[in-house]
Design a protein around this motif. Structure first.
Motif, PDB file in Angstrom:
ATOM      1  N   UNK A   1      39.249  41.124  39.839  1.00  0.00           N
ATOM      2  CA  UNK A   1      38.057  41.925  40.013  1.00  0.00           C
ATOM      3  C   UNK A   1      37.755  42.881  38.941  1.00  0.00           C
ATOM      4  N   UNK A   2      38.848  43.535  38.517  1.00  0.00           N
ATOM      5  CA  UNK A   2      38.787  44.402  37.357  1.00  0.00           C
ATOM      6  C   UNK A   2      38.349  43.809  36.158  1.00  0.00           C
ATOM      7  N   UNK A   3      38.874  42.609  35.996  1.00  0.00           N
ATOM      8  CA  UNK A   3      38.529  41.844  34.606  1.00  0.00           C
ATOM      9  C   UNK A   3      36.932  41.762  34.698  1.00  0.00           C
ATOM     10  N   UNK A   4      36.402  41.383  36.003  1.00  0.00           N
ATOM     11  CA  UNK A   4      34.868  40.933  35.902  1.00  0.00           C
ATOM     12  C   UNK A   4      34.350  42.289  35.910  1.00  0.00           C
ATOM     13  N   UNK A   5      34.730  43.326  36.199  1.00  0.00           N
ATOM     14  CA  UNK A   5      33.669  44.560  36.359  1.00  0.00           C
ATOM     15  C   UNK A   5      33.890  45.368  34.885  1.00  0.00           C
ATOM     16  N   UNK A   6      34.935  45.188  34.133  1.00  0.00           N
ATOM     17  CA  UNK A   6      35.215  45.663  32.987  1.00  0.00           C
ATOM     18  C   UNK A   6      34.921  44.907  31.700  1.00  0.00           C
ATOM     19  N   UNK A   7      34.917  43.813  31.911  1.00  0.00           N
ATOM     20  CA  UNK A   7      34.669  42.536  30.742  1.00  0.00           C
ATOM     21  C   UNK A   7      36.110  42.559  30.000  1.00  0.00           C
ATOM     22  N   UNK A   8      37.060  43.334  30.178  1.00  0.00           N
ATOM     23  CA  UNK A   8      38.356  43.268  29.497  1.00  0.00           C
ATOM     24  C   UNK A   8      39.376  42.287  30.189  1.00  0.00           C
ATOM     25  N   UNK A   9      40.142  42.004  29.206  1.00  0.00           N
ATOM     26  CA  UNK A   9      41.222  40.909  29.393  1.00  0.00           C
ATOM     27  C   UNK A   9      42.240  41.637  30.348  1.00  0.00           C
ATOM     28  N   UNK A  10      42.694  42.887  30.390  1.00  0.00           N
ATOM     29  CA  UNK A  10      43.809  43.182  31.182  1.00  0.00           C
ATOM     30  C   UNK A  10      45.211  42.477  31.462  1.00  0.00           C
ATOM     31  N   UNK A  11      45.810  42.587  30.321  1.00  0.00           N
ATOM     32  CA  UNK A  11      47.139  41.605  30.237  1.00  0.00           C
ATOM     33  C   UNK A  11      47.917  42.052  31.407  1.00  0.00           C
ATOM     34  N   UNK A  12      48.486  40.819  32.007  1.00  0.00           N
ATOM     35  CA  UNK A  12      49.588  41.316  32.997  1.00  0.00           C
ATOM     36  C   UNK A  12      50.983  40.583  32.686  1.00  0.00           C
ATOM     37  N   UNK A  13      52.110  41.249  33.138  1.00  0.00           N
ATOM     38  CA  UNK A  13      53.350  40.674  32.975  1.00  0.00           C
ATOM     39  C   UNK A  13      53.890  40.435  34.471  1.00  0.00           C
ATOM     40  N   UNK A  14      54.939  39.633  34.687  1.00  0.00           N
ATOM     41  CA  UNK A  14      55.685  39.450  35.904  1.00  0.00           C
ATOM     42  C   UNK A  14      56.612  40.238  35.967  1.00  0.00           C
ATOM     43  N   UNK A  15      56.875  41.400  36.977  1.00  0.00           N
ATOM     44  CA  UNK A  15      57.819  42.253  37.155  1.00  0.00           C
ATOM     45  C   UNK A  15      58.633  41.968  38.303  1.00  0.00           C
ATOM     46  N   UNK A  16      59.618  42.647  38.592  1.00  0.00           N
ATOM     47  CA  UNK A  16      60.561  42.256  39.677  1.00  0.00           C
ATOM     48  C   UNK A  16      59.902  43.031  40.984  1.00  0.00           C
ATOM     49  N   UNK A  17      60.154  42.767  42.168  1.00  0.00           N
ATOM     50  CA  UNK A  17      59.758  43.457  43.451  1.00  0.00           C
ATOM     51  C   UNK A  17      60.051  45.033  43.367  1.00  0.00           C
ATOM     52  N   UNK A  18      59.315  45.768  43.889  1.00  0.00           N
ATOM     53  CA  UNK A  18      59.553  47.335  43.853  1.00  0.00           C
ATOM     54  C   UNK A  18      60.176  47.524  45.372  1.00  0.00           C
ATOM     55  N   UNK A  19      61.068  48.450  45.487  1.00  0.00           N
ATOM     56  CA  UNK A  19      61.785  48.743  46.573  1.00  0.00           C
ATOM     57  C   UNK A  19      60.911  49.141  47.805  1.00  0.00           C
ATOM     58  N   UNK A  20      61.103  48.709  48.810  1.00  0.00           N
ATOM     59  CA  UNK A  20      60.213  48.996  50.162  1.00  0.00           C
ATOM     60  C   UNK A  20      58.896  48.390  50.224  1.00  0.00           C
ATOM     61  N   UNK A  21      58.557  47.617  49.197  1.00  0.00           N
ATOM     62  CA  UNK A  21      56.960  47.136  49.380  1.00  0.00           C
ATOM     63  C   UNK A  21      56.931  45.957  50.240  1.00  0.00           C
ATOM     64  N   UNK A  22      56.205  46.118  51.597  1.00  0.00           N
ATOM     65  CA  UNK A  22      56.007  45.061  52.466  1.00  0.00           C
ATOM     66  C   UNK A  22      55.086  43.961  51.617  1.00  0.00           C
ATOM     67  N   UNK A  23      55.123  42.736  52.084  1.00  0.00           N
ATOM     68  CA  UNK A  23      54.437  41.661  51.552  1.00  0.00           C
ATOM     69  C   UNK A  23      52.937  41.834  51.842  1.00  0.00           C
ATOM     70  N   UNK A  24      52.593  42.418  52.975  1.00  0.00           N
ATOM     71  CA  UNK A  24      51.382  42.511  53.597  1.00  0.00           C
ATOM     72  C   UNK A  24      51.200  43.412  54.514  1.00  0.00           C
ATOM     73  N   UNK A  25      50.235  44.472  54.269  1.00  0.00           N
ATOM     74  CA  UNK A  25      49.968  45.738  55.037  1.00  0.00           C
ATOM     75  C   UNK A  25      48.506  45.734  55.227  1.00  0.00           C
ATOM     76  N   UNK A  26      48.116  45.209  56.417  1.00  0.00           N
ATOM     77  CA  UNK A  26      46.427  45.281  56.639  1.00  0.00           C
ATOM     78  C   UNK A  26      46.462  45.864  58.242  1.00  0.00           C
ATOM     79  N   UNK A  27      45.519  46.577  58.066  1.00  0.00           N
ATOM     80  CA  UNK A  27      45.539  47.628  59.593  1.00  0.00           C
ATOM     81  C   UNK A  27      44.535  46.799  60.409  1.00  0.00           C
ATOM     82  N   UNK A  28      45.085  46.886  61.826  1.00  0.00           N
ATOM     83  CA  UNK A  28      44.174  46.553  62.892  1.00  0.00           C
ATOM     84  C   UNK A  28      43.286  47.586  63.234  1.00  0.00           C
TER      85      UNK A  28
END
Ligand code: UFG
Length: 330
Positions: A265-292
């Motif tokens: 979405x950020x690439x579409x809005x900015x028109x910029x490439x926004x390079x990514x690299x794959x990093x390792x998981x961050x401590x404590x991050x749940x896979x999914x967090x969505x509110x009821x």
């Protein structure tokens, strides 16, 4: 009506101060500027540079003002930092709240809206996660929020101080004016980092894990626009003042987006490439967090109005583009 806003110079606090003023409230901001920026506040708002761990100053402020309610945004919020420096988090997120509640009790102020966090749920056992989910955090930050909620419960039972704890999912976006927005130092949050990369301030964004059990392997979060979040504080406060019933609510949208979707979405809005690299998981991050979000809809009659991803990302981009150095200190 006069409202004390603690931590009011921070990201969510500064947006809420604007909403309060717009709604005709008189506001006193109390902030030690350890994380916040005075530049994020309107020039004419009453500002006290103070720490909640300074009970003498708090006492003086409560003596000099007759507050109708308190809204507290003063917590520290970085999970990783909380695991490096737990004492700082207990001091800033628990002891400081205790000081605030003591001052409220001494001065007969009976209403507080508190910034809690979805991090109290830990790794959610079901999605969407509802308020009845067990509190099972694995980090000090989430623990301080859970302790704070329990403290609030007993200050109600014993002293009749009524509270609403708002469990934020991911606060995001910025005021539509483009004048204020998200600025942390150092910045760890996904959306600011994505836009800083678009601006060339970073070479790339590191995606923290692409091997989660999610639709595209990256983590999913429920992003809630800071304006919606601000408005819900006012609604919760007004409901507390009229009905006097303590409560706890999730504040999210019920819809989740992956890290890859945010970058796209950020690439579409900015028109910029926004390079990514794959990093390792961050401590404590749940896979999914969505509110009821059933409870807050039903009991407060609240629905987000600005939290579609496009509005969140466009308002955030406007802020970052116009303020590449944030408030000048980052
Ligand atoms: N992420 C990346 N790369 C980055 C930054 C973040 O892949 O450079 C990922 C994270 O792993 C996470 C998602 O993007 O899965 C969102 O990360 P944020 O740091 O923006 O937000 P979190 O969900 O980790 O944090 C939110 C709040 C925090 C709060 C935390 C715990 O924004 O303030 O929940 O409740 F501390």
């Amino acid at each position: 009506m006069k409202i004390l806003v603690t931590g009011g110079a921070g990201y969510v606090g500064s947006h809420a101060v604007r909403e309060l003023l717009k709604n005709g409230y008189e506001v006193v901001v109390y902030d030690n500027l350890s994380r916040g920026f005075q530049e994020s506040l309107p020039k004419d708002v009453k500002f006290i540079n103070g720490d909640l761990n300074n009970p003498e100053l708090l006492e003086h402020v409560f003596n000099s003002n007759k507050f109708d309610a308190v809204i507290d945004f003063s917590g520290h919020l970085e999970v990783e930092e909380s695991m490096r420096n737990p004492e700082k988090f207990y001091l800033n997120n628990v002891i400081s709240l205790l000081n605030l509640l003591k001052a409220m009790h001494n001065h007969n102020v009976k209403t507080i809206v508190y910034s809690s966090s979805a991090s109290v749920y830990g790794q959610p056992k079901e999605i969407p996660v509802s308020e009845t989910h067990v509190n099972d955090t694995n980090n000090v930050y989430g623990e301080t929020k859970a302790i704070a909620e329990r403290m609030l419960k007993f200050f109600d039972n014993i002293y009749g101080i009524k509270s609403v704890s708002l469990r934020y999912f991911n606060a995001a976006g910025a005021d539509s004016s483009g004048e204020i927005g998200e600025a942390h130092n150092p910045e760890t949050h996904l959306i600011p980092i994505v836009f800083n990369t678009a601006l060339g301030k970073r070479q790339h964004i590191s995606i923290y894990g692409t091997d989660y059990q999610t639709k595209d392997g990256t983590t999913i979060r429920d992003y809630i626009h800071v304006k919606d979040l601000s408005q819900v504080h006012i609604l919760a406060m007004e409901r507390l003042l009229s009905e006097g019933k303590s409560n706890v609510f999730n504040v999210g949208t019920g819809k989740g987006y992956s890290v890859k979707e945010i970058v796209e979405t950020a690439r579409k809005i900015t028109g910029n490439e926004i390079p990514t690299i794959i990093g390792s998981r961050r401590f404590g991050d749940p896979a999914e967090l969505v509110a009821h979000v059933g409870k807050i809809k039903k009991e407060l009659g609240w629905e987000p109005r600005y939290s579609d991803l496009k509005t969140i990302m466009e308002t955030s981009w406007k802020w970052h583009k116009n303020h590449p150095a944030g408030y000048g200190k980052i």
